[in-house]
Scaffold this motif. Structure first.
Motif, PDB file in Angstrom:
ATOM      1  N   LEU A  92      -2.795  11.956 -59.752  1.00  0.00           N
ATOM      2  CA  LEU A  92      -3.643  10.770 -59.712  1.00  0.00           C
ATOM      3  C   LEU A  92      -3.600  10.006 -61.023  1.00  0.00           C
ATOM      4  O   LEU A  92      -4.082   8.889 -61.092  1.00  0.00           O
ATOM      5  N   VAL A 131      -6.142   1.332 -53.940  1.00  0.00           N
ATOM      6  CA  VAL A 131      -5.010   2.254 -53.978  1.00  0.00           C
ATOM      7  C   VAL A 131      -4.856   2.743 -55.403  1.00  0.00           C
ATOM      8  O   VAL A 131      -4.878   1.955 -56.350  1.00  0.00           O
ATOM      9  N   ILE A 132      -4.757   4.071 -55.531  1.00  0.00           N
ATOM     10  CA  ILE A 132      -4.598   4.663 -56.856  1.00  0.00           C
ATOM     11  C   ILE A 132      -3.121   4.608 -57.219  1.00  0.00           C
ATOM     12  O   ILE A 132      -2.299   5.283 -56.616  1.00  0.00           O
ATOM     13  N   GLU A 133      -2.790   3.796 -58.182  1.00  0.00           N
ATOM     14  CA  GLU A 133      -1.381   3.595 -58.516  1.00  0.00           C
ATOM     15  C   GLU A 133      -0.858   4.681 -59.431  1.00  0.00           C
ATOM     16  O   GLU A 133       0.335   4.827 -59.590  1.00  0.00           O
ATOM     17  N   GLY A 193      -1.866   4.924 -62.807  1.00  0.00           N
ATOM     18  CA  GLY A 193      -1.858   4.507 -64.205  1.00  0.00           C
ATOM     19  C   GLY A 193      -2.524   5.574 -65.054  1.00  0.00           C
ATOM     20  O   GLY A 193      -3.464   6.230 -64.630  1.00  0.00           O
TER      21      GLY A 193
END
Lengths: 102, 203
Positions: free
Chosen positions: B46, B119-121, B123
């Motif tokens: 994540l 949306v969890i990219e 980063g």
């Protein structure tokens, strides 16, 4: 597909929490009760991390630090109680400690 | 990255199932270690490597080692596993499982109904942000954590001491029998030659 939708992370946390709750309700051995509590605290921390990474804010990690502190304190006190239970009753069945004195 | 997230999430759920359905305490602790490592991998995928490292070091490294030490100290053998296997009948676990499943389905349907649309990219969230937040505006949280750990230290060292205490006798129906319906046969009181010096039980 690029990136994980935030619902999936939250569903994972909810599943882990429900599994921990289930174990907490039907186990009678105190070791497993404490482990189920750890699972539930860990699922709460996972939900914090998912929310924190979803919004790209560091607050989630700070709350996760507090959750870890709480889990460590709970584990130490719970294991001390477990040792006392075993010393007094020679069993880990938490049902033997269901009576109050006085 | 997505594949790693789903695979480690599946591993976490399966290992947690192994924890709550296992009769052997040592196997349960080891399954819990696997579950925590899988959750740490979820954190890494994540994009929260600081939380993942803390999960491995504190949870899987310190708390679980404490559990393993206690299980080793109590020396629970095959008899404890047999007792657990007797307690794990379907009529014991079906009711709680149904209740927890209803709660879980409610939660999941609520999560799916309102679209979060996020949306969890992946980063990176490093320890720097958490540190500046923790030692800046949220300093009270550090104090709270310190107070909590001190209270836990005092409580554990007070509760965990082993002074000789006369154990209160548990009621007969509370004694571990494995089958709750079957009443315990009453203990035969040794009359006459009860001349043992340890008359009152000192643990």
């Amino acid at each position: 597909m690029n990136g994980v939708p935030m619902e999936h992370g939250l569903v994972l946390a909810a599943t882990l929490f429900a599994l921990g709750l289930c174990g907490l309700m039907f186990r009678r051995n105190m070791i497993f009760v404490l482990m189920s509590l750890e699972i539930m605290l860990n699922a709460a921390g996972l939900a914090f991390i998912v929310a924190g990474t979803g919004w790209q804010q560091p607050q989630g990690q700070v709350m996760f630090l507090l959750v870890i502190t709480l889990a460590a304190a709970e584990a130490s006190v719970g294991l001390a109680l477990l040792i006392q239970l075993y010393h007094r009753f020679k069993t880990l069945n938490i049902d033997v400690a269901s009576r109050m004195r006085g | 990255m997505e594949l790693a997230f789903y695979l480690s999430g599946l591993a976490a759920v399966l290992a947690t199932l192994g924890v709550i359905a296992n009769p052997n305490p040592v196997h349960g602790v080891l399954y819990l270690v696997v579950s925590l490592l899988a959750v740490a991998l979820v954190f890494f995928t994540l994009g929260a490597p600081f939380a993942g490292a803390l999960e491995i070091i504190v949870y899987a490294g310190a708390i679980m080692v404490l559990f393993v030490f206690v299980v080793m100290m109590l020396n629970l053998g095959q008899a404890a596993a047999e007792q657990e296997r007797l307690w794990l009948q379907p009529r014991t676990w079906i009711g709680p499982s149904l209740l927890a499943a209803v709660l879980l389905l409610t939660l999941i349907s609520l999560l799916w109904r309102d679209d979060i649309q996020r949306v969890i990219e992946g980063g990176e969230l490093t320890a720097k942000g958490a540190g500046t937040l923790l030692y800046g505006p949220w300093l009270l949280l550090v104090e709270l954590g310190a107070l909590l750990l001190l209270a836990a230290l005092v409580t554990a060292s007070h509760v965990g001491r082993t002074v000789p205490v006369a154990a209160p006798k548990p009621a007969a129906r509370d004694m571990p029998t494995g089958d709750a319906d079957q009443p315990q046969p009453p203990q035969q009181p040794a009359r006459g030659e009860s001349s043992s010096p340890a008359g009152k039980e000192v643990l």
